[in-house]
Design an enzyme around this catalytic site. Sequence first.
Site, PDB file in Angstrom:
ATOM      1  N   THR A 139      19.030 -11.844  49.963  1.00 11.98           N
ATOM      2  CA  THR A 139      20.013 -12.851  50.352  1.00 11.98           C
ATOM      3  C   THR A 139      19.568 -13.609  51.600  1.00 11.98           C
ATOM      4  OG1 THR A 139      21.718 -11.376  49.507  1.00 11.98           O
ATOM      5  CG2 THR A 139      22.459 -13.201  50.878  1.00 11.98           C
ATOM      6  N   GLN A 352      50.075   0.658  49.777  1.00 10.16           N
ATOM      7  CA  GLN A 352      51.497   0.445  49.479  1.00 10.16           C
ATOM      8  C   GLN A 352      52.246   1.783  49.428  1.00 10.16           C
ATOM      9  OE1 GLN A 352      52.500  -2.577  49.477  1.00 10.16           O
ATOM     10  NE2 GLN A 352      54.660  -2.163  49.057  1.00 10.16           N
ATOM     11  N   GLU A 379      25.667  -6.904  45.813  1.00 11.73           N
ATOM     12  CA  GLU A 379      24.861  -6.627  44.619  1.00 11.73           C
ATOM     13  C   GLU A 379      25.416  -7.364  43.396  1.00 11.73           C
ATOM     14  OE1 GLU A 379      22.848  -2.967  44.153  1.00 11.73           O
ATOM     15  OE2 GLU A 379      23.009  -2.440  46.258  1.00 11.73           O
ATOM     16  N   SER A 382      31.729 -10.536  41.517  1.00 11.25           N
ATOM     17  CA  SER A 382      32.447 -10.352  40.246  1.00 11.25           C
ATOM     18  C   SER A 382      32.194 -11.529  39.312  1.00 11.25           C
ATOM     19  CB  SER A 382      33.950 -10.196  40.503  1.00 11.25           C
ATOM     20  OG  SER A 382      34.196  -8.948  41.111  1.00 11.25           O
TER      21      SER A 382
HETATM   22  C1  FAD Z   1      27.977  -5.832  53.967  1.00 16.19           C
HETATM   23  C2  FAD Z   1      26.973  -6.554  53.136  1.00 16.19           C
HETATM   24  C3  FAD Z   1      25.762  -5.952  52.825  1.00 16.19           C
HETATM   25  C4  FAD Z   1      24.794  -6.645  52.073  1.00 16.19           C
HETATM   26  N1  FAD Z   1      23.550  -6.065  51.853  1.00 16.19           N
HETATM   27  C5  FAD Z   1      22.557  -6.824  51.285  1.00 16.19           C
HETATM   28  C6  FAD Z   1      21.208  -6.337  51.187  1.00 16.19           C
HETATM   29  O1  FAD Z   1      20.930  -5.197  51.577  1.00 16.19           O
HETATM   30  N2  FAD Z   1      20.251  -7.121  50.656  1.00 16.19           N
HETATM   31  C7  FAD Z   1      20.536  -8.385  50.207  1.00 16.19           C
HETATM   32  O2  FAD Z   1      19.633  -9.060  49.751  1.00 16.19           O
HETATM   33  N3  FAD Z   1      21.806  -8.875  50.273  1.00 16.19           N
HETATM   34  C8  FAD Z   1      22.813  -8.138  50.814  1.00 16.19           C
HETATM   35  N4  FAD Z   1      24.095  -8.653  50.910  1.00 16.19           N
HETATM   36  C9  FAD Z   1      24.364  -9.988  50.405  1.00 16.19           C
HETATM   37  C10 FAD Z   1      25.201 -10.036  49.145  1.00 16.19           C
HETATM   38  O3  FAD Z   1      24.473  -9.530  48.058  1.00 16.19           O
HETATM   39  C11 FAD Z   1      25.674 -11.471  48.956  1.00 16.19           C
HETATM   40  O4  FAD Z   1      26.622 -11.746  49.953  1.00 16.19           O
HETATM   41  C12 FAD Z   1      26.247 -11.730  47.597  1.00 16.19           C
HETATM   42  O5  FAD Z   1      25.263 -11.642  46.600  1.00 16.19           O
HETATM   43  C13 FAD Z   1      26.926 -13.100  47.515  1.00 16.19           C
HETATM   44  O6  FAD Z   1      26.126 -14.115  48.022  1.00 16.19           O
HETATM   45  P1  FAD Z   1      26.709 -15.175  49.094  1.00 16.19           P
HETATM   46  O7  FAD Z   1      27.318 -14.389  50.177  1.00 16.19           O
HETATM   47  O8  FAD Z   1      25.630 -16.081  49.463  1.00 16.19           O
HETATM   48  O9  FAD Z   1      27.842 -15.926  48.327  1.00 16.19           O
HETATM   49  P2  FAD Z   1      27.638 -17.229  47.415  1.00 16.19           P
HETATM   50  O10 FAD Z   1      26.518 -17.020  46.485  1.00 16.19           O
HETATM   51  O11 FAD Z   1      27.603 -18.403  48.283  1.00 16.19           O
HETATM   52  O12 FAD Z   1      28.972 -17.208  46.593  1.00 16.19           O
HETATM   53  C14 FAD Z   1      30.236 -17.715  47.070  1.00 16.19           C
HETATM   54  C15 FAD Z   1      31.226 -17.669  45.931  1.00 16.19           C
HETATM   55  O13 FAD Z   1      30.806 -18.532  44.870  1.00 16.19           O
HETATM   56  C16 FAD Z   1      30.701 -17.827  43.660  1.00 16.19           C
HETATM   57  N5  FAD Z   1      29.612 -18.376  42.860  1.00 16.19           N
HETATM   58  C17 FAD Z   1      28.320 -18.603  43.239  1.00 16.19           C
HETATM   59  N6  FAD Z   1      27.618 -19.107  42.219  1.00 16.19           N
HETATM   60  C18 FAD Z   1      28.466 -19.213  41.178  1.00 16.19           C
HETATM   61  C19 FAD Z   1      28.325 -19.671  39.824  1.00 16.19           C
HETATM   62  N7  FAD Z   1      27.169 -20.120  39.339  1.00 16.19           N
HETATM   63  N8  FAD Z   1      29.419 -19.632  39.014  1.00 16.19           N
HETATM   64  C20 FAD Z   1      30.588 -19.173  39.483  1.00 16.19           C
HETATM   65  N9  FAD Z   1      30.782 -18.709  40.742  1.00 16.19           N
HETATM   66  C21 FAD Z   1      29.723 -18.744  41.585  1.00 16.19           C
HETATM   67  C22 FAD Z   1      30.453 -16.392  44.088  1.00 16.19           C
HETATM   68  O14 FAD Z   1      30.796 -15.497  43.051  1.00 16.19           O
HETATM   69  C23 FAD Z   1      31.343 -16.280  45.293  1.00 16.19           C
HETATM   70  O15 FAD Z   1      32.658 -16.069  44.892  1.00 16.19           O
HETATM   71  C24 FAD Z   1      25.072  -7.960  51.607  1.00 16.19           C
HETATM   72  C25 FAD Z   1      26.319  -8.533  51.890  1.00 16.19           C
HETATM   73  C26 FAD Z   1      27.254  -7.862  52.661  1.00 16.19           C
HETATM   74  C27 FAD Z   1      28.550  -8.572  52.988  1.00 16.19           C
END
Ligand code: FAD
Lengths: 395, 259
Positions: A139, A352, A379, A382
Amino acid sequence: MLAAAFGEEEFGVLDFRLSDEQEMLRKTVEHFARTVVAPQAEELDEKEEFPYDIVRQMGEMGLFGLPFPEEYGGMGGDYFALCLAIEELARADSSVAITLEAGVSLGAMPVYRFGTEEQRREWLPRLTSGETLGAFGLTEPGGGSDAGATRTRAVLADGHWLINGSKAFITNSGTDITRLVTVTAVTGEKANGAKEISSILIPVPCEGFRVSSKPSKVGWHASDTRDLAFEDITVPAENLLGERGRGYANFLSILDEGRIAISALAVGLAQACVDESLRYAKDRQAFGKPIGEYQAIAFKIADMELRAHTARLAYYAAADRMLRGEPFKKQAAIAKLYSSESAVTNAREATQVHGGYGFMNEYPVARHWRDSKILEIGEGTSEVQRMLIARELGI
Amino acid sequence: MNIVVLVKQVPDTWAEKKLDPSDSTVDRASVDAVMNEMDEYAVEEALKIKEAHGGEVTVLTMGPNRAVEMLRKALSMGVDKAVHLVDDALEGSCAIQSSYALAQAIGTLSYDLVLLSAESSDARMGVMPALLAERLGVPQLSDARKVDVDGSKVVIERMTDYGHDKVEASTPLVLGVVEKINEPRYPSFKGIMAAKKKPLTTLTAADAGIDTGRVGLATATSSVESFTAAPPRAAGQVVKDEGDGGVKLADFFAAQKLI
Ligand SMILES: Cc1cc2nc3c(=O)[nH]c(=O)nc-3n(C[C@H](O)[C@H](O)[C@H](O)COP(=O)(O)OP(=O)(O)OC[C@H]3O[C@@H](n4cnc5c(N)ncnc54)[C@H](O)[C@@H]3O)c2cc1C
């Protein structure tokens, strides 16, 4: 487990029971979680402290080595054994469970799956013993779900990769015992003009490797999450992990497995909510009798048990297919999606059931509530799981 | 140094326990059965002595069929073999009868040390080390919180109300240990897998040469006549230390007329 044994019987038996060894492993971790982890959970959460001592003990028990062969310092178990351990840990503390999950499935597993013999021998014994932790950075600040939008670059010159870029929210990447961060980076352009993305091993700490301070998170307080910046990091050309240009594809296959482990974690949290609610509903009195005697509360708890149980079957089934070597992408996505949403719902309902006390951090359900939401995000969100399931259905 | 460790399966220490009103024995069916928690310290101490001085560790239990599960746990911690004394005739035996049966079973094994914990969490008699030493005709080192082995000489720190005594004896002997002597290990996954392949022998009363007229509920030397449930515990009072915790505690004790 789940072995449909087509033996003497004409129609076969579907077996959902754990073997004696699986049950003993589950009980061992349950005992450890209840007597060692649970009593520390509230304090670790409040102080946002990484559980070094618990990690050391989990290492001694062999939990970080569960799915790896003994020749690499592993325990010779399998991925399902890992899932059983993660579920039991999550019943006590999600931060501890995710530390194990990420350490194994994101830290060590890519090296085992895609590494050369040399890379395996160099890294796995240290990672499988829990002495050191590995992290995986996919990410970036600009994109998680759209992991192909990677901007981190690695340029090969004079036998070395020169790496520049940044990563966001990387689990286990900034602890005192973190020694490896595997990153995806753009290493060129494919013939069709698409980005060529590869995975590279960065031994850390090293020159140019910058770790952010701890971000303020809603939950998973005792888990280590950091943003990373790479400024002219150089590593030898041999640190390429797997084939050049396969970095993204390889990582997606790691995520498929990881979803089963995250599902196990979510089941542990969902079950913890049942356990806590049950105890509370028998004890807490309102209008002259225990609240559990009111159908509104009893049905809530019955529904919570229903979700935990069904979610568990979903991850067992996905693990079963994976271990048989059958395609399991859809089953893993279903397990991850159903169990993470069950965890969030159960945590909300458990809060709750606890009334005002459920909003107090001294009650475990409050922590479970804060810890649950990330399960619908990390990972693969949803939405991403639904995309995967729909794609598997051919739409 | 060959060590026989005695272990006992008890109702889960953490679970709520009930007595069966019909015969005043613990209702074992309603709760999980686990290894007596203190016995884990005994097993750990045996493994430590073996690791430092060599030899073989055997666990011995007297108990129903389901006790096998607990023996497997001991094997998965690293114990070499297990012996299960199981016979319907032994059911309901009191401490004195049990010590006779166990001594008979120990007699079938070769040992330098018989190691056991000071008491079990269900019966809580705390007499077994002494009873066994008497039956076996060997010295007893009891309430050990630290053990040093030097050849056939065993020196312990025996816990007392005021500190500890240093006591020494030569093998063969019975060694009773208390909690806090060590930190029992958790079985590793490798240990769990190895446990299935280790020898687990079953002994009947006849195999151990036990006279069945001397054991069992009918001839037990003690029995529970009646019991009353403990009153439910009232909610405690939490004293939060904001720099004045000591004073608040003292005030609390003074109000209870304890100081
Ligand atoms: C505590 C924590 C630990 C983590 N650990 C790791 C790690 O170890 N390694 C790593 O690589 N990452 C890690 N992550 C990152 C995590 O995997 C990402 O936050 C996650 O995959 C979502 O990416 P984003 O935050 O960029 O959200 P975005 O991709 O920007 O998504 C935002 C929203 O848009 C929706 N969305 C995006 N694209 C689409 C689509 N095509 N159609 C419909 N809906 C869509 C998403 O579902 C979400 O609701 C971690 C995150 C957290 C918070």
